[in-house]
Motif scaffolding. Structure first.
Motif, PDB file in Angstrom:
ATOM      1  N   TRP A 118       1.809   2.043  -3.508  1.00 46.66           N
ATOM      2  CA  TRP A 118       0.664   2.618  -4.219  1.00 46.66           C
ATOM      3  C   TRP A 118       0.518   4.102  -3.914  1.00 46.66           C
ATOM      4  O   TRP A 118       0.233   4.904  -4.803  1.00 46.66           O
ATOM      5  CB  TRP A 118      -0.622   1.884  -3.830  1.00 46.66           C
ATOM      6  CG  TRP A 118      -0.706   0.480  -4.341  1.00 46.66           C
ATOM      7  CD1 TRP A 118       0.109  -0.110  -5.273  1.00 46.66           C
ATOM      8  CD2 TRP A 118      -1.651  -0.518  -3.937  1.00 46.66           C
ATOM      9  NE1 TRP A 118      -0.262  -1.412  -5.466  1.00 46.66           N
ATOM     10  CE2 TRP A 118      -1.348  -1.697  -4.673  1.00 46.66           C
ATOM     11  CE3 TRP A 118      -2.704  -0.542  -3.051  1.00 46.66           C
ATOM     12  CZ2 TRP A 118      -2.074  -2.869  -4.529  1.00 46.66           C
ATOM     13  CZ3 TRP A 118      -3.429  -1.710  -2.900  1.00 46.66           C
ATOM     14  CH2 TRP A 118      -3.125  -2.865  -3.642  1.00 46.66           C
ATOM     15  N   SER A 150       0.818  -1.215   0.000  1.00 46.62           N
ATOM     16  CA  SER A 150       0.000   0.000   0.000  1.00 46.62           C
ATOM     17  C   SER A 150       0.849   1.261   0.000  1.00 46.62           C
ATOM     18  O   SER A 150       0.453   2.289  -0.545  1.00 46.62           O
ATOM     19  CB  SER A 150      -0.954   0.005   1.200  1.00 46.62           C
ATOM     20  OG  SER A 150      -0.240   0.016   2.426  1.00 46.62           O
ATOM     21  N   TYR A 188       0.515   6.284  -7.270  1.00 53.15           N
ATOM     22  CA  TYR A 188      -0.776   6.693  -7.815  1.00 53.15           C
ATOM     23  C   TYR A 188      -1.349   7.883  -7.047  1.00 53.15           C
ATOM     24  O   TYR A 188      -0.773   8.343  -6.062  1.00 53.15           O
ATOM     25  CB  TYR A 188      -1.758   5.514  -7.793  1.00 53.15           C
ATOM     26  CG  TYR A 188      -1.205   4.262  -8.431  1.00 53.15           C
ATOM     27  CD1 TYR A 188      -0.846   4.247  -9.781  1.00 53.15           C
ATOM     28  CD2 TYR A 188      -1.011   3.104  -7.681  1.00 53.15           C
ATOM     29  CE1 TYR A 188      -0.318   3.111 -10.372  1.00 53.15           C
ATOM     30  CE2 TYR A 188      -0.491   1.959  -8.260  1.00 53.15           C
ATOM     31  CZ  TYR A 188      -0.144   1.971  -9.600  1.00 53.15           C
ATOM     32  OH  TYR A 188       0.386   0.839 -10.174  1.00 53.15           O
ATOM     33  N   PRO A 238       5.649  -3.300  -7.519  1.00 55.13           N
ATOM     34  CA  PRO A 238       5.369  -3.083  -6.097  1.00 55.13           C
ATOM     35  C   PRO A 238       6.370  -3.771  -5.174  1.00 55.13           C
ATOM     36  O   PRO A 238       6.713  -3.253  -4.113  1.00 55.13           O
ATOM     37  CB  PRO A 238       3.953  -3.653  -5.927  1.00 55.13           C
ATOM     38  CG  PRO A 238       3.319  -3.463  -7.266  1.00 55.13           C
ATOM     39  CD  PRO A 238       4.429  -3.687  -8.255  1.00 55.13           C
TER      40      PRO A 238
END
Length: 392
Positions: free
Chosen positions: A65, A62, A69, A199
């Protein structure tokens, strides 16, 4: 941002705390429902694992991310997903399908959403708030969180006692809708990052960056030690009250009120400061204060002196949480901010889980007061180490 940050910054702050309040009301109601229905330590342990373990696992990706993003849409997507899950469970519950395994699955899925949302939220503040105002905004945030800690058990308990779990679930849905409406008004620019990395490599790069930075490395070391050694005060304190002073509802309620009251009062003091001269020093002193109160809890001869120590412990928390957040927000590079906060979240939850699963059973073997005293002394030693290690 310097001239026009207030509207966006305070709207974001308000939206996240409104959502947090609904989440906490629902969380308390679910935990109490499981406790009252089963009267089982095993079920409560399963509920704790369902709440913490998914957040720990999702934190592995996470953070990347949040650095890759749009943080705005990650927050909207995570909170919107949690709201839909909550709405689905409330409908199932209203139809009469009252299943404890469903509650555990639901808690785990909510935990995944929170694990995605929290690094994005913490990373967004430096984009919305000038650096010189970060201490103030984090202090206000801690005050509001403490207020939620004070009010949410009362609201959750009232709803569960007079209505049904369905209505506690709907509180979370309503607050999530309010938060989403606010988030659509927030402007957050995407952070530039290396899109070629996966990731997994993002995660490893984030850890390498973390341990390569001496300020962050020391911070995360004291954070891990603190979450582990604070477990008696944060998790086992209700058990200590029951064993030392009697298992009365008034005593248990007083502890929650006193802790939250101390946090609210000190949070307001923190919020008055635009910045501390030395965040590391304030952090070390606050952890040291918390450690001393843990030792005192083990020696208190009556409930009122114990509650005085609990007030001081609650008083310390806004200083601890605010300085940790500000150190990360002012030290980590913008394109590593999400991964740094995700690692912070993961390590804290992992230490809390380890502490709960080890010290909890240990409390049935040795006197609980010695666990408080021992952990308090070890925490005090850790605080002294951190103060010496961060001297400039």
């Amino acid at each position: 941002m310097q001239l026009h940050w207030q509207k966006q910054g305070y709207l974001f702050l308000a939206s996240q705390n409104i959502s947090l309040f609904g989440t906490m009301v629902t969380g308390y109601a679910i935990t109490w429902y499981i406790s009252l229905t089963t009267n089982s330590g095993l079920w409560l342990a399963l509920a704790t694992v369902s709440t913490l373990l998914p957040q720990i696992l999702i934190s592995l990706i996470s953070g990347s991310w949040a650095d890759r993003y749009s943080r705005k849409w990650l927050i909207i997507g995570a909170d919107g997903g949690i709201a839909l899950l909550t709405l689905g469970l409330s409908i199932i519950w209203e139809l009469g399908f009252h299943s404890l395994p469903w509650l555990l699955i639901f808690a785990a899925l909510r935990s995944v959403g929170q694990g995605i949302q929290q690094p994005a939220v913490s990373s967004a503040y430096p984009q919305l708030v000038p650096e010189k105002e970060l201490t103030r905004i984090n202090g206000i945030n801690q005050t509001l969180m403490s207020l939620s800690t004070l009010l949410s058990p009362m609201v959750g308990g009232l709803i569960l006692a007079n209505f049904d779990l369905y209505w506690a679930l709907m509180i979370d849905v309503v607050t999530a809708i309010v938060e989403l409406l606010c988030m659509f008004q927030i402007k957050l620019k995407p952070v530039k990052s290396d899109k070629k990395q996966t990731p997994s490599t993002d995660f490893l790069t984030g850890f390498k960056y973390l341990f390569g930075n001496s300020i962050l490395r020391r911070l995360f070391t004291i954070n891990a030690l603190s979450f582990l050694l604070m477990t008696p005060a944060t998790v086992l304190s209700l058990l200590l009250i029951q064993r030392q002073f009697g298992a009365t509802v008034s005593y248990l309620t007083l502890q929650e009120v006193v802790w939250a009251s101390g946090s609210i009062m000190s949070g307001l003091i923190v919020a008055k400061h635009k910045a501390f001269k030395n965040n590391s020093r304030v952090l070390g002193l606050a952890i040291g204060t918390f450690a001393i109160t843990m030792v005192l809890m083990g020696f208190m001869p009556n409930i009122w002196l114990y509650l005085g120590a609990m007030f001081l412990a609650g008083w310390s928390m806004p200083f601890i949480m605010t300085t940790q957040a500000v150190i990360i927000q002012t030290t980590a590079a913008p394109d590593f901010m999400g991964r740094t906060f995700a690692n912070y979240q993961m390590i804290g939850n992992l230490m809390l889980l380890i502490g709960s699963l080890t010290l909890g059973p240990l409390a049935d073997v040795i006197p609980l007061i010695w666990i408080f005293i021992t952990c308090g002394l070890l925490l005090l030693i850790s605080a002294i180490w951190y103060l010496k290690a961060t001297q400039y």
